[in-house]
Design an enzyme around this catalytic site. Structure first.
Site, short mmCIF file in Angstrom:
data_model
loop_
_atom_site.label_atom_id
_atom_site.label_comp_id
_atom_site.label_asym_id
_atom_site.label_seq_id
_atom_site.Cartn_x
_atom_site.Cartn_y
_atom_site.Cartn_z
N THR A 39 -6.36 11.46 -14.33
CA THR A 39 -5.17 11.24 -13.50
C THR A 39 -3.92 11.02 -14.34
OG1 THR A 39 -6.59 10.18 -11.86
CG2 THR A 39 -4.23 9.83 -11.64
N CYS A 76 -1.01 7.56 1.40
CA CYS A 76 -1.93 8.55 0.83
C CYS A 76 -2.46 9.39 1.98
CB CYS A 76 -3.08 7.86 0.09
SG CYS A 76 -4.31 9.00 -0.58
N CYS A 121 -8.07 5.05 -1.63
CA CYS A 121 -6.92 4.56 -0.88
C CYS A 121 -7.24 4.22 0.57
CB CYS A 121 -5.79 5.58 -0.93
SG CYS A 121 -5.24 5.97 -2.60
N ARG A 181 6.15 4.72 -9.20
CA ARG A 181 6.49 3.86 -8.06
C ARG A 181 7.41 2.71 -8.46
NH1 ARG A 181 0.49 2.85 -5.85
NH2 ARG A 181 0.16 2.78 -8.11
N GLN A 230 -9.34 1.14 0.72
CA GLN A 230 -8.55 -0.03 0.39
C GLN A 230 -7.66 -0.45 1.55
OE1 GLN A 230 -6.31 0.53 -3.26
NE2 GLN A 230 -7.88 -0.55 -4.41
N ASP A 271 2.78 6.48 -13.42
CA ASP A 271 3.08 5.85 -12.14
C ASP A 271 4.59 5.78 -11.99
OD1 ASP A 271 3.25 4.22 -9.87
OD2 ASP A 271 1.53 2.99 -10.46
N HIS A 309 0.85 -1.20 0.00
CA HIS A 309 0.00 0.00 0.00
C HIS A 309 0.88 1.25 0.00
CE1 HIS A 309 -3.93 1.97 0.84
NE2 HIS A 309 -3.16 2.89 1.41
N GLU A 322 3.74 8.55 -1.96
CA GLU A 322 2.54 9.38 -2.12
C GLU A 322 2.31 9.77 -3.57
OE1 GLU A 322 -0.74 11.39 -0.48
OE2 GLU A 322 0.85 10.69 0.85
N LYS A 343 1.86 -3.87 -9.83
CA LYS A 343 2.39 -4.43 -8.58
C LYS A 343 2.76 -5.90 -8.75
CE LYS A 343 0.07 -1.29 -5.36
NZ LYS A 343 -0.87 -1.15 -4.22
#
Length: 381
Positions: free
Chosen positions: A291, A231, A244, A305, A247, A303, A228, A269, A331
């Site tokens: 987004t 956020c 978020c 991440r 979830q 993204d 996770h 974040e 992920k």
């Protein structure tokens, strides 16, 4: 100041690559110039996000001899009306426009982040150091736009800039991810009577990640895992613009129902953009962008991440085969590339509300999130 002739490679300083890049990030976060070196020379760099007009003018005069290039990311270039052969490179740069026009910070930020900037200067492909400058700005969670000088000879005076090698910046992310180690843990009973243990991990430059171990995960079966990303708006304040917070709570309860598992809470974040840039993206969404396009207009990938740190933490806990609680295919691939075996997937689907419907539709339509179980969503997708 007392100084000793000690090499940066000394074990006192840890990994010299991480130390060098960490110091460079400190310069960007402090709105100071730095130097980036590769085999072709050295260039001075100043990230634009957060500086004022006085700093801009001083950098161009003192470090660039009155002439500098404005560097944007390739993602930003792809969102602008530029020739295809220009926007294909890693980054693009405005050449010679700064010297004559002497623009202010507001004008440069308009070029770098404006929805429809007017009177754009001429752009052309830029080199390796420009791309490294953009990467450093991202790592510092700044808008990826920088000023870069022409090649210079490195000098060391009273105001000598910190120098970092391009090779070190390019190797930084995976090298840092591998340094996460557990430093403390404690039992933390959380809402609704969920029995949990918090294990705090720290990396080589002080970054923190939290693993919440719920119940007693079985040693002879794939461990249920939720990765996770933090956020603040959703997890803490209950924002309805995203899913978020819901979830997070659903995943904790699901882990308990499954008899135990873990939730890895990463400081990523806004899909890795950082909180300030997330707010910039929200503002663009309020102007009509979704987004994905809002993030790209700011110069980021949709993204940003990375999940290698989560993989290393799982391995340090002794779990290399997991069942992942996620709707996000990135992920799954990210943890697999970090050496984690994915034995299965469980959806984490929350209710749709009028404020987050468009956000969830964008996830499903453009990021291929597996939201087929979301009641009433896909009828509009």
């Amino acid at each position: 100041m007392l100084q000793k002739n000690i090499s940066l490679s000394s074990s006192t300083f840890g990994d010299p690559l991480l130390t060098a890049v960490h110091r460079a990030l400190g310069e960007i976060q402090g709105h100071r110039p730095l130097a980036i070196a590769d085999d072709e020379g050295v260039r001075f760099v100043l990230a634009i996000d957060g500086i004022d007009d006085t700093q801009l003018a001083a950098f161009i005069e003192n470090y660039c001899e009155g002439r500098a290039s404005l560097v944007l990311s390739a993602v930003r270039a792809g969102m602008m009306d530029l020739p295809q052969e220009v926007a294909q490179g890693a980054v693009v740069t405005a050449i010679a426009s700064i010297q004559e026009g002497d623009p202010d910070v507001a004008r440069l930020m308009e070029i770098a982040t404006g929805l429809k900037p007017e009177n754009l200067p001429v752009f052309e492909p830029a080199g390796r150091i420009a791309g490294v400058a953009v990467e450093l700005a991202k790592l510092a969670q700044r808008i990826p736009v920088c000023l870069v000088s022409e090649p210079v000879e490195a000098t060391f005076g009273e105001e000598a800039a910190i120098t970092v090698r391009a090779d070190d910046v390019e190797a930084f992310r995976p090298r840092l991810a591998a340094t996460f180690k557990p430093v403390s843990q404690a039992r933390v009973p959380i809402a609704d009577g969920i029995n949990s243990r918090f294990v705090i991990f720290r990396n080589a430059i002080g970054g923190i990640a939290t693993v919440v171990i719920v119940g007693e995960p079985k040693a002879d079966a794939p461990v249920p895992v939720r990765v996770h990303s933090s956020c603040l708006t959703g997890d803490i304040f209950g924002s309805r613009r995203c899913d978020c917070g819901e979830q997070l709570q659903l995943a904790l309860h699901r882990l308990e129902e499954l008899g135990g598992g873990c939730l890895i809470y990463l400081d990523q974040e806004g899909r890795g953009l950082g909180l300030a840039n997330k707010m910039h993206a929200y503002t663009l969404q309020d102007q009509g962008l979704d987004t994905v396009d809002a993030n790209k207009l700011l110069g980021f990938h949709d993204d940003e991440r990375d999940y290698h740190s989560a993989g290393y933490m799982l391995k340090r806990l002794g779990w290399e085969t997991i069942t992942l609680l996620t709707n996000n295919p990135t992920k799954l691939t990210g943890l697999a590339s970090a050496g984690i075996e994915i034995a299965g997937r469980l959806p984490v689907v929350t209710p749709v509300n009028p404020d987050n419907r468009r956000y969830l539709e964008t996830k499903a339509r453009r990021a291929e999130h597996m939201l087929d179980d979301t009641a009433g969503l896909l009828e509009t997708v």
